[in-house]
Design an enzyme around this catalytic site. Structure first.
Site, PDB file in Angstrom:
ATOM      1  N   CYS A  66       0.814  -1.217   0.000  1.00 33.84           N
ATOM      2  CA  CYS A  66       0.000   0.000   0.000  1.00 33.84           C
ATOM      3  C   CYS A  66       0.848   1.269   0.000  1.00 33.84           C
ATOM      4  O   CYS A  66       0.323   2.353  -0.220  1.00 33.84           O
ATOM      5  CB  CYS A  66      -0.969   0.005   1.180  1.00 33.84           C
ATOM      6  SG  CYS A  66      -0.194   0.265   2.791  1.00 33.84           S
ATOM      7  N   HIS A 102      -1.761  11.751  15.687  1.00 36.88           N
ATOM      8  CA  HIS A 102      -2.312  10.958  14.578  1.00 36.88           C
ATOM      9  C   HIS A 102      -1.214  10.085  13.993  1.00 36.88           C
ATOM     10  O   HIS A 102      -0.160  10.577  13.598  1.00 36.88           O
ATOM     11  CB  HIS A 102      -2.867  11.895  13.505  1.00 36.88           C
ATOM     12  CG  HIS A 102      -3.253  11.208  12.235  1.00 36.88           C
ATOM     13  ND1 HIS A 102      -4.436  10.522  12.109  1.00 36.88           N
ATOM     14  CD2 HIS A 102      -2.615  11.092  11.052  1.00 36.88           C
ATOM     15  CE1 HIS A 102      -4.505  10.013  10.881  1.00 36.88           C
ATOM     16  NE2 HIS A 102      -3.406  10.355  10.224  1.00 36.88           N
ATOM     17  N   HIS A 105      -4.345   4.896  10.076  1.00 36.89           N
ATOM     18  CA  HIS A 105      -5.659   4.256  10.161  1.00 36.89           C
ATOM     19  C   HIS A 105      -5.491   2.744  10.264  1.00 36.89           C
ATOM     20  O   HIS A 105      -4.437   2.212   9.892  1.00 36.89           O
ATOM     21  CB  HIS A 105      -6.508   4.595   8.932  1.00 36.89           C
ATOM     22  CG  HIS A 105      -6.872   6.046   8.859  1.00 36.89           C
ATOM     23  ND1 HIS A 105      -6.043   6.990   8.288  1.00 36.89           N
ATOM     24  CD2 HIS A 105      -7.950   6.701   9.322  1.00 36.89           C
ATOM     25  CE1 HIS A 105      -6.620   8.180   8.395  1.00 36.89           C
ATOM     26  NE2 HIS A 105      -7.778   8.037   9.023  1.00 36.89           N
ATOM     27  N   ASP A 109      -8.278  -5.566   6.428  1.00 42.66           N
ATOM     28  CA  ASP A 109      -7.807  -6.348   5.279  1.00 42.66           C
ATOM     29  C   ASP A 109      -6.367  -6.834   5.461  1.00 42.66           C
ATOM     30  O   ASP A 109      -5.637  -7.045   4.513  1.00 42.66           O
ATOM     31  CB  ASP A 109      -7.933  -5.542   3.993  1.00 42.66           C
ATOM     32  CG  ASP A 109      -7.126  -4.252   3.999  1.00 42.66           C
ATOM     33  OD1 ASP A 109      -6.466  -3.946   5.017  1.00 42.66           O
ATOM     34  OD2 ASP A 109      -7.149  -3.534   2.989  1.00 42.66           O
ATOM     35  N   ARG A 118      -4.800  -4.397   9.429  1.00 48.15           N
ATOM     36  CA  ARG A 118      -3.682  -3.700   8.780  1.00 48.15           C
ATOM     37  C   ARG A 118      -3.634  -2.290   9.347  1.00 48.15           C
ATOM     38  O   ARG A 118      -4.453  -1.447   9.021  1.00 48.15           O
ATOM     39  CB  ARG A 118      -3.857  -3.637   7.268  1.00 48.15           C
ATOM     40  CG  ARG A 118      -2.774  -2.795   6.578  1.00 48.15           C
ATOM     41  CD  ARG A 118      -2.869  -2.852   5.057  1.00 48.15           C
ATOM     42  NE  ARG A 118      -4.159  -2.452   4.546  1.00 48.15           N
ATOM     43  CZ  ARG A 118      -4.457  -1.224   4.078  1.00 48.15           C
ATOM     44  NH1 ARG A 118      -3.534  -0.279   4.055  1.00 48.15           N
ATOM     45  NH2 ARG A 118      -5.656  -0.966   3.624  1.00 48.15           N
ATOM     46  N   CYS A 120      -2.172   0.926   8.994  1.00 53.01           N
ATOM     47  CA  CYS A 120      -1.516   1.678   7.930  1.00 53.01           C
ATOM     48  C   CYS A 120      -0.999   2.975   8.563  1.00 53.01           C
ATOM     49  O   CYS A 120      -1.771   3.885   8.857  1.00 53.01           O
ATOM     50  CB  CYS A 120      -2.540   1.949   6.828  1.00 53.01           C
ATOM     51  SG  CYS A 120      -1.861   2.724   5.368  1.00 53.01           S
TER      52      CYS A 120
END
Length: 130
Positions: A66, A102, A105, A109, A118, A120
């Site tokens: 990704c 932050h 996310h 998947d 996952r 990310c």
């Protein structure tokens, strides 16, 4: 040492690089395949770039294709989750439990043989300590 959750925005600006501030404090996202750790698979522990909180062990990192570092599990109690409805999407935001920075996310998947998750995560939100 001052509680990271009590730092002012000016104090964060002085403490963080411009990229770290953009990601951690303004909920920014680095471009895919540009971050420092998207293709790094060295042993160690990933810590929050803002406050040093331990977040992920390197053995939970996997290649998700990704363009961002992906992990299948966060260290227990290291992160908190918030619903993110920005940009017309429904996602789950991952924040550092110690400073509310932050990180990225979490999606469902990930590798099914482990957690199915996952995480990310933006490279600019973390630092690898070996």
């Amino acid at each position: 040492m001052k509680d990271p959750k009590e730092l002012t925005e000016q104090e964060w600006k002085e403490k963080l690089s411009a990229e770290e501030y953009y990601i951690l404090r303004q909920k920014g996202t680095e471009r895919a395949f540009t971050g420092k750790y998207w293709d790094v698979f060295e042993d160690g522990t990933y810590h929050c770039a803002g406050c040093g909180n331990k977040l992920f062990e390197s053995y939970t990192k996997f290649e998700s294709h990704c363009g961002w570092p992906s992990f299948d599990k966060a260290l227990e109690g290291s992160v908190v989750y918030h619903e993110d409805l920005s940009f017309g999407m429904k996602r789950v935001e991952v924040l550092c439990a110690k400073c509310n920075g932050h990180l990225g996310h979490v999606f469902d998947d990930g590798p099914q043989e482990t957690t199915g998750l996952r995480y990310c995560i933006n490279s600019g939100a973390v630092k690898l300590e070996k």
